[in-house]
Enzyme design. Structure first.
Site, short mmCIF file in Angstrom:
data_model
loop_
_atom_site.label_atom_id
_atom_site.label_comp_id
_atom_site.label_asym_id
_atom_site.label_seq_id
_atom_site.Cartn_x
_atom_site.Cartn_y
_atom_site.Cartn_z
N PRO A 7 0.82 -1.24 -0.19
CA PRO A 7 -0.09 0.11 0.09
C PRO A 7 0.67 1.23 -0.02
O PRO A 7 1.83 1.47 0.52
CB PRO A 7 -0.84 -0.20 1.30
N GLU B 98 1.56 21.74 9.32
CA GLU B 98 3.02 21.90 9.66
C GLU B 98 3.23 22.04 11.42
O GLU B 98 2.70 22.35 11.91
CB GLU B 98 4.00 22.80 8.98
N GLY B 99 4.42 21.42 11.71
CA GLY B 99 4.68 21.91 13.16
C GLY B 99 4.95 20.57 14.29
O GLY B 99 5.57 20.73 15.24
N ARG B 100 4.73 19.23 13.43
CA ARG B 100 5.28 18.29 14.23
C ARG B 100 7.07 18.00 13.91
O ARG B 100 7.50 18.35 13.07
CB ARG B 100 4.49 16.73 13.59
#
Lengths: 61, 61, 61, 61, 61, 61
Positions: free
Chosen positions: B2, B10-12
């Site tokens: 798969p 955004e931001g992690r």
């Protein structure tokens, strides 16, 4: 149509992309019997921290 | 296959993404009965001016 | 957001998909720190004549 | 759902995107009979070296 | 470009889709300042067993 | 990676798709300098009522 979306790891030169879209378009038009003008290609470059295979980021391989 | 495409604001941190691809891959392999090597994940981060819900940019919420 | 798109070869049961979306959603919410309500998943099944690896259709493997 | 993904050449202002998502959401809700809250839009901006038409990068046109 | 991909739960009529693409195209051209000829839209219909929200298939809601 | 997604109007034969994925894969590997095994292609066929250009469904052209 056809619309072609290509996800790549970042790092290819503009010259490589120029040649890639030229050749992919030829491959599509010659096998799908459509004019080159109908083919749109979008290239998306991804950083190595944004791609994973087998559960591991490319960054960590 | 798969192929999993994940669109995120955004931001992690990289650590969050590392854990995310590990766990999403486990979830896929255990329910689709496929080897981890078959699973490719692409994360796409979007800025708050590039995502909208109910007609309003995340930037304006 | 997050939006998750999963491309799969056709052939999984509804029960497998039910478990897959449950577990993928857990994996995302626990690593991205977002509520389950924020996670949308789209599964796309592809026939074996519509997927290729190494230049060969799955149909021919 | 619905989920709308819009690929654009880079260069639009935030104000243009703000108006775009507002109007696209209206167009979807009024024709698909769904609430605005159900509509998520992701905008993806592409550089001119990442889009091709008829086998030629936008960069070279 | 622009390319617009719309994922929808199945069930809309052709007339609804006809009106949807007309109005979404107007929304894009008027806010992105591009000609209508530049706008391509792909609609993808998904069965209720192929969409999930909050970890639950639409089929089960 | 690379991942290639191709949206096509329905109607191509399996033989056309077989040749298409073979040639697109060659085009990618020769310009991106990656092994053929790394290239995954997904073809998505769309009905004429699911594609629009300039605000008009292909069905109506």
């Amino acid at each position: 149509m056809p619309i072609v979306q290509i996800d790549l790891i970042e790092g290819r030169t503009t010259e490589q992309k120029r040649e890639m879209v030229k050749r992919v378009t030829e491959a599509i038009t010659q096998t799908a019997n459509c004019p080159a003008e109908a083919v749109t290609i979008v290239i998306r470059e991804a950083a190595k921290q944004h791609i994973a295979k087998a559960g591991t980021l490319m960054l960590d391989k």
